[in-house]
Write a protein that holds these residues in place. Structure first.
Motif, mmCIF file in Angstrom:
data_model
loop_
_atom_site.group_PDB
_atom_site.id
_atom_site.type_symbol
_atom_site.label_atom_id
_atom_site.label_comp_id
_atom_site.label_asym_id
_atom_site.label_seq_id
_atom_site.Cartn_x
_atom_site.Cartn_y
_atom_site.Cartn_z
ATOM 1 N N GLY A 59 57.423 105.125 0.025
ATOM 2 C CA GLY A 59 57.743 104.512 1.314
ATOM 3 C C GLY A 59 56.500 104.119 2.083
ATOM 4 N N ALA A 60 55.483 104.987 2.031
ATOM 5 C CA ALA A 60 54.240 104.698 2.743
ATOM 6 C C ALA A 60 53.533 103.487 2.159
ATOM 7 C CB ALA A 60 53.321 105.916 2.694
ATOM 8 N N LEU A 61 53.522 103.370 0.833
ATOM 9 C CA LEU A 61 52.844 102.243 0.194
ATOM 10 C C LEU A 61 53.596 100.924 0.398
ATOM 11 C CD1 LEU A 61 51.705 103.876 -3.173
ATOM 12 C CD2 LEU A 61 50.274 103.279 -1.211
ATOM 13 N N LEU A 62 54.935 101.006 0.397
ATOM 14 C CA LEU A 62 55.738 99.792 0.546
ATOM 15 C C LEU A 62 56.099 99.500 2.003
ATOM 16 C CD1 LEU A 62 58.246 100.260 -2.431
ATOM 17 C CD2 LEU A 62 56.139 98.904 -2.386
ATOM 18 N N ASP A 63 55.818 100.462 2.887
ATOM 19 C CA ASP A 63 56.206 100.361 4.295
ATOM 20 C C ASP A 63 57.712 100.143 4.417
ATOM 21 O OD1 ASP A 63 55.751 100.494 7.004
ATOM 22 O OD2 ASP A 63 55.350 98.357 7.226
ATOM 23 N N LYS A 64 58.463 100.956 3.678
ATOM 24 C CA LYS A 64 59.916 100.898 3.682
ATOM 25 C C LYS A 64 60.472 102.252 4.147
ATOM 26 C CE LYS A 64 60.327 96.788 1.691
ATOM 27 N NZ LYS A 64 60.944 95.634 2.387
ATOM 28 N N PRO A 65 61.668 102.269 4.745
ATOM 29 C CA PRO A 65 62.272 103.545 5.172
ATOM 30 C C PRO A 65 62.400 104.528 4.012
ATOM 31 C CG PRO A 65 63.479 101.698 6.098
ATOM 32 C CD PRO A 65 62.506 101.105 5.112
ATOM 33 N N ARG A 66 62.386 105.790 4.331
ATOM 34 C CA ARG A 66 62.492 106.829 3.304
ATOM 35 C C ARG A 66 63.763 106.635 2.487
ATOM 36 N NH1 ARG A 66 57.587 109.409 4.164
ATOM 37 N NH2 ARG A 66 57.360 110.289 6.249
ATOM 38 N N SER A 67 63.641 106.719 1.177
ATOM 39 C CA SER A 67 64.797 106.524 0.293
ATOM 40 C C SER A 67 65.537 107.825 0.014
ATOM 41 C CB SER A 67 64.346 105.915 -1.034
ATOM 42 O OG SER A 67 63.416 106.781 -1.684
ATOM 43 N N ALA A 68 64.960 108.975 0.416
ATOM 44 C CA ALA A 68 65.585 110.272 0.177
ATOM 45 C C ALA A 68 65.096 111.265 1.224
ATOM 46 C CB ALA A 68 65.258 110.776 -1.232
ATOM 47 N N SER A 69 65.767 112.392 1.273
ATOM 48 C CA SER A 69 65.375 113.480 2.172
ATOM 49 C C SER A 69 64.709 114.586 1.373
ATOM 50 C CB SER A 69 66.598 114.044 2.903
ATOM 51 O OG SER A 69 67.260 113.047 3.654
ATOM 52 N N VAL A 70 63.869 115.378 2.048
ATOM 53 C CA VAL A 70 63.159 116.469 1.377
ATOM 54 C C VAL A 70 63.309 117.742 2.212
ATOM 55 C CG1 VAL A 70 60.933 117.308 0.552
ATOM 56 C CG2 VAL A 70 61.484 114.879 0.373
ATOM 57 N N LYS A 71 63.722 118.825 1.534
ATOM 58 C CA LYS A 71 63.961 120.105 2.206
ATOM 59 C C LYS A 71 63.212 121.217 1.479
ATOM 60 C CE LYS A 71 67.882 122.846 3.917
ATOM 61 N NZ LYS A 71 69.370 122.947 3.909
ATOM 62 N N ALA A 72 62.651 122.144 2.235
ATOM 63 C CA ALA A 72 61.917 123.262 1.639
ATOM 64 C C ALA A 72 62.890 124.253 1.009
ATOM 65 C CB ALA A 72 61.070 123.958 2.692
ATOM 66 N N VAL A 73 62.700 124.532 -0.272
ATOM 67 C CA VAL A 73 63.493 125.528 -0.988
ATOM 68 C C VAL A 73 62.913 126.919 -0.761
ATOM 69 C CG1 VAL A 73 63.983 126.367 -3.322
ATOM 70 C CG2 VAL A 73 64.427 123.989 -2.732
ATOM 71 N N SER A 74 61.598 126.993 -0.698
ATOM 72 C CA SER A 74 60.892 128.229 -0.403
ATOM 73 C C SER A 74 59.939 127.937 0.753
ATOM 74 C CB SER A 74 60.092 128.689 -1.629
ATOM 75 O OG SER A 74 59.093 127.723 -1.943
ATOM 76 N N GLU A 75 59.224 128.929 1.209
ATOM 77 C CA GLU A 75 58.184 128.643 2.201
ATOM 78 C C GLU A 75 57.147 127.733 1.551
ATOM 79 O OE1 GLU A 75 54.797 131.356 3.790
ATOM 80 O OE2 GLU A 75 56.471 131.577 5.197
ATOM 81 N N CYS A 76 56.792 126.658 2.231
ATOM 82 C CA CYS A 76 55.895 125.654 1.667
ATOM 83 C C CYS A 76 54.683 125.443 2.565
ATOM 84 C CB CYS A 76 56.612 124.310 1.507
ATOM 85 S SG CYS A 76 57.962 124.329 0.328
ATOM 86 N N ILE A 77 53.598 125.027 1.941
ATOM 87 C CA ILE A 77 52.403 124.604 2.671
ATOM 88 C C ILE A 77 52.073 123.195 2.221
ATOM 89 C CG2 ILE A 77 49.952 124.999 3.082
ATOM 90 C CD1 ILE A 77 50.455 127.974 2.598
ATOM 91 N N GLY A 78 51.931 122.311 3.179
ATOM 92 C CA GLY A 78 51.622 120.928 2.866
ATOM 93 C C GLY A 78 50.495 120.392 3.723
ATOM 94 N N ILE A 79 49.827 119.387 3.216
ATOM 95 C CA ILE A 79 48.811 118.658 3.972
ATOM 96 C C ILE A 79 49.440 117.342 4.415
ATOM 97 C CG2 ILE A 79 46.515 117.647 3.944
ATOM 98 C CD1 ILE A 79 46.551 120.701 3.622
ATOM 99 N N VAL A 80 49.562 117.161 5.713
ATOM 100 C CA VAL A 80 50.228 115.984 6.280
ATOM 101 C C VAL A 80 49.173 114.971 6.714
ATOM 102 C CG1 VAL A 80 51.845 115.166 8.029
ATOM 103 C CG2 VAL A 80 52.082 117.480 7.096
ATOM 104 N N LEU A 81 49.281 113.746 6.211
ATOM 105 C CA LEU A 81 48.332 112.718 6.599
ATOM 106 C C LEU A 81 49.069 111.428 6.942
ATOM 107 C CD1 LEU A 81 46.674 111.161 3.482
ATOM 108 C CD2 LEU A 81 48.166 113.122 3.236
ATOM 109 N N PRO A 82 48.544 110.644 7.868
ATOM 110 C CA PRO A 82 49.191 109.387 8.255
ATOM 111 C C PRO A 82 49.295 108.432 7.069
ATOM 112 C CG PRO A 82 47.482 110.000 9.832
ATOM 113 C CD PRO A 82 47.329 110.917 8.657
ATOM 114 N N ALA A 83 50.313 107.594 7.101
ATOM 115 C CA ALA A 83 50.539 106.653 5.999
ATOM 116 C C ALA A 83 49.346 105.735 5.794
ATOM 117 C CB ALA A 83 51.801 105.831 6.276
ATOM 118 N N HIS A 84 48.719 105.269 6.891
ATOM 119 C CA HIS A 84 47.581 104.351 6.741
ATOM 120 C C HIS A 84 46.398 105.046 6.077
ATOM 121 C CE1 HIS A 84 45.026 106.011 9.986
ATOM 122 N NE2 HIS A 84 46.158 106.225 10.636
#
Length: 218
Positions: free
Chosen positions: A75-100
Motif C-alpha cells: 500500500g505504501a509503495l502504490l499509495d493505495k488503501p490497505r488491502s487487509a487488516s493486521v492484528k497482533a496474535v502475541s505481544e509484538c514489537i515493531g518499528i513504525v516508519l512513515p510511508a515516504h
C-alpha cells in the motif's frame, strides 16, 4: 521466506533505524483494511494475523506472519488503501516508519525487485493452497493449512517438533481450510489421537512432521 530473509543485514538494520519502536499488546489492531497507507511496520518480534473482509462482511483469516516481516509495504509503495487488516496474535514489537521514508529506503537500497519477488511468491503459494483445497479430502486440507502456517511462523525444536502460536479460533482455522468447524475439529482430534499434532489453547504443536507431510499429499 519473509522480507528479512531476502535483504542484507545492513539493509535490514538500516530500516530499523528509520522509525520508532512500538510495542503492541496481544489482540491489538496494527491497522485496518481500507485505511490510508501512511506508515509501514517492520516486525522485530511477535506474530500477527492478516485478515480481510469478504463481500458478505465476514472477516476471513488469510495468513500469519512473524518477525522479519514488513507490514503495509505494498500500500505504501502504490499509495493505495490497505488491502487487509493486521492484528497482533502475541505481544509484538515493531518499528513504525512513515510511508515516504520507506519508499526512500527502498529506492536507496534497490529493493523493488525483492519486494516484487516476495509478493509474487506469496501469491503463488496462496493460489497453490486454494487450488489444493478444492480437490483434497478434509484431512489433507487441514494438513496443508497447518503446513502453510508452519512455514511462516513455526518455531522449530529438537526432534523435528514445530510449535505454532496460532492466535486464531477453531472457526478461523476451519475457514482457512474451506471447511465447517465441526469437520475441521474432527480432523484435528484424529490427528491429535494419532500423535501427529498436539492441540493447546491458542497453539498447535506438530509432533510428526513426516506424517503431516504425507497427509498433505493425500
Amino acid at each position: 521466506m519473509n522480507f528479512r530473509d531476502l535483504v542484507s543485514g545492513v539493509a535490514w538494520n538500516g530500516l530499523l533505524h528509520l522509525g520508532q519502536r512500538r510495542r503492541y499488546a496481544r489482540a491489538t489492531w496494527l491497522f485496518h483494511q481500507g485505511e490510508s497507507p501512511d506508515f509501514v511496520i517492520a516486525l522485530v518480534n511477535g506474530i500477527v494475523k492478516i485478515t480481510q473482509v469478504a463481500e458478505g462482511g465476514a472477516e476471513v483469516p488469510l495468513a500469519l506472519r512473524g518477525k522479519g516481516e514488513v507490514l503495509g509495504e505494498i500500500g505504501a509503495l502504490l499509495d493505495k488503501p490497505r488491502s487487509a487488516s493486521v492484528k497482533a496474535v502475541s505481544e509484538c514489537i515493531g518499528i513504525v516508519l512513515p510511508a515516504h521514508a520507506f519508499r526512500g529506503y527502498v529506492d536507496r537500497h534497490g529493493l523493488n525487485p525483492v519486494i516484487y519477488r516476495l509478493a509474487i511468491q506469496r501469491m503463488h503459494d496462496n493460489e497453490q493452497l486454494r487450488t489444493a483445497l478444492t480437490r483434497l479430502p478434509p484431512q489433507a486440507r487441514v494438513a496443508r493449512v497447518i503446513r502453510y502456517l508452519a512455514v511462516e511462523i513455526g518455531e522449530r525444536a529438537d526432534g523435528g517438533v514445530i510449535t505454532l502460536q496460532l492466535g486464531m479460533s477453531r472457526d478461523e482455522l476451519a475457514a482457512m481450510a474451506s471447511m465447517s468447524r465441526s469437520s475441521a475439529m474432527a480432523v484435528l482430534r484424529a490427528l491429535h489421537d494419532a500423535h501427529v499434532l498436539e492441540l493447546g489453547r491458542g497453539r498447535l504443536v506438530i509432533r510428526d512432521s513426516l506424517a503431516l507431510a504425507e497427509l498433505c499429499e493425500d
